[in-house]
Design a protein around this motif. Structure first.
Motif: not given
Ligand SMILES: CC(C)(COP(=O)(O)OP(=O)(O)OC[C@H]1O[C@@H](n2cnc3c(N)ncnc32)[C@H](O)[C@@H]1OP(=O)(O)O)[C@@H](O)C(=O)NCCC(=O)NCCS
Length: 180
Positions: A98-109, A135-146
């Protein structure tokens, strides 16, 4: 049950432990999630059950399901700071297919919305290491900032890596993804 676009999130159950045990003994999952496998590989099913089902008073763990309600990962938070209304988030999609298919970002949102809207958190933190680009890319899509780097704080497969510290504020999240 929290409903996202691709994922659902529910509390952990006894039946989840066998699957979780496979993930926590998988070197590749451990490599990305802890940056230092095989830290978790010594855990027995009983230890995992204690950790994930009984939990600790400041650690909240939930299961991530796919569209068919199949268990694919786990998400949760810890280090709750009551006056500051903040907590630290963790996430793992344990089923590698399931990696890289948007599931992580959706769960995080989905989970972040729950934490901001229902738990009334003001801020969520998380951390990873600089090699975990997915992971960093997924977090950025949710809105997390460095927010910071801890230089050479992680040791992964023979090399030191920077720890990456990220944060997300409630109003930033709502302006990106809405309250509902
Ligand atoms: C980190 C994790 C939760 C992300 O969930 P996911 O479902 O795999 O990620 P998503 O598909 O939602 O998003 C990943 C993004 O990274 C991108 N990506 C993936 N691999 C990449 C790479 N090598 N370089 C650059 N970008 C990459 C994807 O293209 C996607 O971005 P896009 O939508 O803009 O194209 C999941 O991969 C996981 O659990 N991995 C193992 C454990 C882990 O790393 N946990 C986090 C520890 S802090």
């Amino acid at each position: 049950m929290l409903k996202g676009q691709k994922t659902s999130i529910r509390p952990m159950e006894d039946d989840d432990i066998d699957t979780m045990y496979q993930w926590y003994n998988d070197q590749e999952v451990n490599l990305w999630s802890s940056g230092a496998w095989p830290l978790n590989t010594l855990q027995s099913k009983d230890q995992l059950a204690v950790k994930f089902l009984d939990g600790s008073p400041d650690m909240y763990r939930y299961a991530i399901l796919d569209e068919s309600d199949l268990l694919i990962g786990s998400i949760g938070f810890k280090d709750v700071n009551m006056p500051g209304r903040s907590a630290t988030l963790y996430v793992v999609i344990g089923d590698k297919t399931y990696w890289g298919k948007g599931y992580g970002t959706d769960a995080l949102i989905t989970f972040s919305r729950f934490l901001f809207a229902q738990w009334n958190f003001h801020r969520i933190s998380l951390d990873t290491w600089d090699g975990n680009v997915r992971a960093i890319r997924a977090y950025e899509k949710v809105g997390f900032k460095l927010e910071g780097r801890q230089r050479e704080a992680r040791f992964v497969l023979g090399n030191y890596h920077d720890a990456i510290l990220m944060g997300l504020l409630r109003e930033e999240f709502f302006s990106l993804h809405g309250k509902l």
